[in-house]
Design a protein around this motif. Structure first.
Motif: not given
Length: 353
Positions: A64-70, A87-92
């Motif tokens: 997931w760390a390499s996923a697109p920024a949005d 850097t991302h929005r995280h839900i947990f």
């Protein structure tokens, strides 16, 4: 509306088999135009092929760390230690807003990367009630394990099972003595689950909630065999159990299950232990004479992964379909920003800034 891309991550905790979104609900999301990427996971109770059949993309574990920024990264329990900067929005479930151990460190990681934590514990409606929770199953498992331990039928290590199988061993058997059980926080989700499990075990529990804990009757509490704590405190309250209570010669209490597991937090209502238990060693003996056993497992619902995941997913999916509309998600973001500001102030004070 900007297209939503959800990324369901693999849980790095080896005993975590749940998922916040089950394959059927992932199909609802993809059918509504949401892009869903699912990391392969050897332990998730639902195989990745079921997600793929529901229209999801498949990715490697912990990619997931390499996923697109949005992209919005979706999970349940703690993140791995790397990457440090988030850097991302995280839900947990971040467990980062009540001064828990490691909370400040997690918030610093979001500050370093410019990301956002949307904590599932704070996904609430206009009245502050949580919109998606595992509470019922946490209470159910907590009470079930407490009864099995008290009756000498709890075996370790614990392994995930199904409700029917659990109920078979939970039912009273010949020779089982009557036991007195107390559920504190009996009116909430976890308390309701605990009450249902106790009744499945042939036990009619004593039920306490706010009215009964405002002026706590400690002798009455200690006069029970089993205590299930299902209270999620939001403000400091006097503890339900203190060290000196454990040494009370008149104590009948023998088994405690702390469903809430607020260990290390100033809001902890059972400050008589300093670390949680786990599947390998689910029980910790707090006193030898008279015996007092503690169960404090912080991912109880994962022992019933299918049932608990299906319930949680059914509640969370409508919220994800409304992800861009503000409301509950906006409240999550504001709570995160408040925590970031509070942490910065506290750290500045500690440095004398």
């Amino acid at each position: 509306m900007t297209e939503l891309h959800l990324w369901l991550r693999h849980e790095t905790r080896r005993t975590e088999r749940r998922t916040p979104i089950v394959p059927a609900d992932a199909g609802r999301l993809t059918g509504s135009g949401v892009t869903v990427t699912v990391e392969d996971s050897p332990q998730r109770v639902f195989p990745v092929e079921e997600y793929e059949a529901a229209g999801c993309r498949v990715a490697a574990p912990v990619s997931w760390a390499s996923a697109p920024a949005d992209t919005v990264i979706l999970g349940l329990k703690e993140l791995p230690e790397q990457p440090y900067a988030l850097t991302h929005r995280h839900i947990f479930f971040g467990h980062a807003y009540k001064s828990q151990p490691g909370a400040a460190g997690l918030l610093r990681r979001f500050t370093a990367g410019g990301g956002t934590l949307l904590d599932l514990e704070y996904l609430v409606d206009d009245h502050g009630r949580r919109l998606a929770a595992f509470g019922f199953w946490a209470g159910y498992l907590g009470a079930a394990l407490a009864v099995l331990q008290h009756r000498g039928r709890l075996t370790a290590p614990l392994v995930p099972t199904g409700k029917e199988e659990l109920d078979q061993v939970l039912r009273p058997a010949a020779g089982d003595a009557d036991l007195r059980a107390l559920v504190i926080g009996a009116l909430g989700r976890s308390g309701r689950g605990a009450r249902v499990a106790l009744r499945a075990a042939g036990v009619e529990p004593t039920c306490w909630d706010l009215a009964e804990t405002r002026a706590l009757d400690r002798p009455a509490l200690l006069a029970h065999d089993v205590l299930v704590n299902a209270v999620l405190a939001t403000t400091p309250v006097p503890p339900f159990l203190r060290e000196r209570d454990l040494d009370d010669p008149g104590r009948r209490l023998r088994t405690v299950c702390d469903v809430t597991c607020d260990v290390g937090s100033p809001l902890n209502v059972l400050p008589v232990y300093d670390h949680v238990t786990d599947w390998a060693e689910p029980v910790r003996r707090l006193r030898k004479e008279p015996r007092l056993d503690l169960i404090a497992i912080d991912n109880l619902p994962s022992l019933l992964p299918r049932e608990s995941s299906a319930d949680f997913s059914a509640a969370l999916t409508p919220q994800l379909l409304d992800f861009h509309t503000g409301g509950a998600w906006g409240r999550c973001r504001e709570r995160f920003l408040t925590a970031i500001r509070e942490t910065a102030v506290m750290e500045g004070e500690s440095r004398g800034d």
